[in-house]
Scaffold this motif. Structure first.
Motif, short mmCIF file in Angstrom:
data_model
loop_
_atom_site.label_atom_id
_atom_site.label_comp_id
_atom_site.label_asym_id
_atom_site.label_seq_id
_atom_site.Cartn_x
_atom_site.Cartn_y
_atom_site.Cartn_z
N LYS A 78 -13.32 0.18 -10.19
CA LYS A 78 -11.86 0.34 -9.95
C LYS A 78 -11.42 -0.35 -8.67
O LYS A 78 -11.96 -0.31 -7.63
N PRO A 79 -10.05 -0.63 -8.86
CA PRO A 79 -9.58 -1.50 -7.73
C PRO A 79 -9.06 -0.54 -6.61
O PRO A 79 -8.82 0.60 -6.65
N GLN A 80 -8.69 -1.15 -5.50
CA GLN A 80 -8.45 -0.45 -4.26
C GLN A 80 -7.28 -0.96 -3.95
O GLN A 80 -6.89 -2.08 -3.96
N GLU A 103 -3.46 6.83 -10.47
CA GLU A 103 -4.89 7.22 -10.80
C GLU A 103 -5.57 5.92 -11.17
O GLU A 103 -6.67 6.09 -11.71
N PHE A 104 -4.91 4.71 -10.95
CA PHE A 104 -5.60 3.50 -11.39
C PHE A 104 -6.03 2.93 -9.94
O PHE A 104 -6.82 1.77 -10.24
N PHE A 105 -6.06 3.32 -8.92
CA PHE A 105 -6.74 2.55 -7.84
C PHE A 105 -7.12 3.77 -6.82
O PHE A 105 -6.70 4.84 -6.72
N GLU A 106 -8.35 3.42 -5.98
CA GLU A 106 -8.57 3.95 -5.14
C GLU A 106 -7.70 3.78 -3.87
O GLU A 106 -7.73 2.62 -3.47
N ILE A 107 -7.00 4.75 -3.28
CA ILE A 107 -5.98 4.50 -2.18
C ILE A 107 -6.37 4.84 -0.71
O ILE A 107 -6.91 5.81 -0.66
N GLN A 108 -6.37 3.92 -0.15
CA GLN A 108 -6.75 3.93 1.46
C GLN A 108 -5.51 3.72 2.27
O GLN A 108 -4.81 2.80 2.09
N LEU A 109 -5.06 4.71 3.05
CA LEU A 109 -3.97 4.57 3.80
C LEU A 109 -4.15 3.68 5.35
O LEU A 109 -5.06 4.06 5.69
N ILE A 110 -3.30 2.78 5.49
CA ILE A 110 -3.45 2.12 6.53
C ILE A 110 -2.20 2.41 7.67
O ILE A 110 -1.27 2.07 6.96
N ALA A 111 -2.41 2.53 8.88
CA ALA A 111 -1.04 2.67 9.71
C ALA A 111 -0.81 1.29 10.37
O ALA A 111 0.29 1.21 10.97
N ARG A 112 -1.88 0.37 10.47
CA ARG A 112 -1.56 -0.86 11.25
C ARG A 112 -2.07 -1.99 10.18
O ARG A 112 -3.30 -1.73 9.44
#
Length: 442
Positions: A78-80, A103-112
């Motif tokens: 799975k893409p990120q 649903e198609f991505f592993e989502i990682q929040l970044i603040a910077r």
């Protein structure tokens, strides 16, 4: 609309991710990094130019106003998505990720932006598809925009999924509504500035939301092919109006041109009607395996015939085309590929692996030389103009005496005519997305 697009998107993204991962495996790359891009700072300023997203990024995600994001696609799995969501009180903060794409991505929040660095793979062969800028300058990539990946992706971009067709259709629908508002403002006697404003209001858009700078040209300004001055003063007399403007939905563009006569029933109106009829007849030639170059040349012959019928010339259509004089009246190409970009990539590409098929030497501005195939979306935009610099060149040719210069001088106040529709190539012909859109909004 939302349901159709979301359903189509799921099929679109599955096929596109499979295509990316097959290319990675074929060329022995482990990861692909696709940045959304970053704003460009104005020189000696603390403000940025309007942000324009990396087209490779918006092919995967309907996020067109999200800088500093990164997509990481592994060869398998799975893409990120590194989703930039800063803590900020100066600007609007992007909303939480939502919609079909999540649903198609592993989502990682970044603040910077720099928080993306430890999340970008360091081991294996990692490819960058986009600009190496900002935090990405600190990353050692195995390759950047390698032709082995770029050319197949560009080639396949010409074949639109159902989702992409729906986005372009909705962009046509939005533009058709705005075109009608602009037309009405013209007939009210508006100037270029007020006509453009009418267009933007009807499209519910800001200038920077447009897929390209609107061409809103009154009178002789219609002879300037990429005219964007948008004058605030109202001309002493209205003769003609040419508008070339589109809209954008999920990053996919429409591109439509119409021309009007202020008098509505003068000879220029008849000339517009003749060009429109010729345009629609030309579209009937569109079907898979036809040559777009031949279609362009055919347009030259048909425009030359109109010039003769309206007594602008006495020479035959064949003579006008063979001598190159027809190019003085129709100097640009018949059209181009349309999609994620207005002048979409791959129009001169010879095959999936690459190579270039240039336009004919006598028609250097033709942007598409690919064979017409099913699922392509193309523009078709024949034109007829009265451009001083090009007409001056005609005076040096053997056909000078075959030109009705008196009548041409009379028509210079109108500038010219261009009619453009967005065409989906079907299995046995075409679907005119622009005419469908106008029919619906009217």
């Amino acid at each position: 609309m939302a349901m159709i697009i979301e359903t189509g998107y799921s099929q679109h993204i599955e096929a596109l991710l499979k295509r990316y991962q097959q290319l990675l495996a074929e060329h022995n790359y482990d990861y692909l990094v696709i940045p959304s891009g970053m704003p460009i700072r104005k020189y000696l300023d603390d403000m940025d130019y309007p942000f324009k997203v990396n087209p490779h990024f918006k092919a995967l995600l309907p996020l067109t106003d999200h800088p500093h994001c990164q997509i990481i696609i592994p060869q398998t799995g799975k893409p990120q998505l590194l989703y930039y969501q800063p803590v900020d009180f100066w600007h609007t903060v992007p909303a939480d990720p939502s919609g079909a794409y999540t649903e198609f991505f592993e989502i990682q929040l970044i603040a910077r932006p720099e928080q993306a660095l430890p999340l970008i793979p360091k081991d294996g062969r990692v490819v960058l598809m986009g600009r190496k800028e900002g935090v990405l300058e600190a990353v050692s990539f195995s390759a950047q925009n390698p032709e082995s990946l770029v050319y197949p992706l560009y080639w396949d971009r010409a074949y639109k999924s159902a989702y992409e067709v729906e986005c372009i259709w909705q962009a046509n629908r939005l533009a058709a509504k705005a075109h009608n508002a602009a037309r009405d403002e013209f007939y009210r006697g508006g100037n270029e500035f007020s006509i453009n404003n009418a267009y933007l209001v009807a499209a519910n858009a800001l200038e920077n939301d447009m897929p390209y700078g609107n061409i809103v040209a009154l009178n002789q300004n219609a002879a300037i092919l990429h005219y964007t001055d948008c004058q605030r003063t109202t001309p002493n007399k209205h003769f003609s109006f040419l508008i070339d403007a589109g809209a954008e939905v999920n990053g996919y563009a429409s591109d439509i041109t119409r021309t009007y006569s202020y008098a509505k029933n003068d000879e220029f109106a008849d000339l517009i009607q003749a060009m429109d009829e010729m345009h629609l007849n030309l579209l009937e030639q569109i079907k898979p395996q036809q040559s777009y170059v031949d279609l362009h040349v055919q347009a030259h012959h048909r425009i030359a015939d109109i010039l003769k019928r309206f007594d602008f010339v006495t020479a035959s259509a064949d003579a006008l085309v063979e001598s190159g004089v027809s190019s003085a009246f129709f100097p640009h190409g018949l059209g181009h590929q349309l999609g994620l970009q207005v002048h979409d990539v791959g129009g001169h590409q010879s095959e999936k692996a690459g190579g270039t098929t240039p336009p004919p030497q006598e028609h250097p501005f033709l942007r598409n030389t690919r064979t017409i195939e099913q699922h392509q979306v193309l523009t078709v935009e024949p034109g007829l103009y009265f451009i001083d610099s090009l007409l001056d060149d005609v005076k040096q040719t053997d056909l000078n005496d075959a030109i009705n210069w008196e009548k041409i001088n009379q028509f210079k106040v109108f500038g010219g005519i261009r009619i453009e529709d967005d065409i989906l190539v079907t299995a046995d012909g075409h679907r005119n997305l622009s005419r469908e859109a106008f029919a619906e909004v009217e």
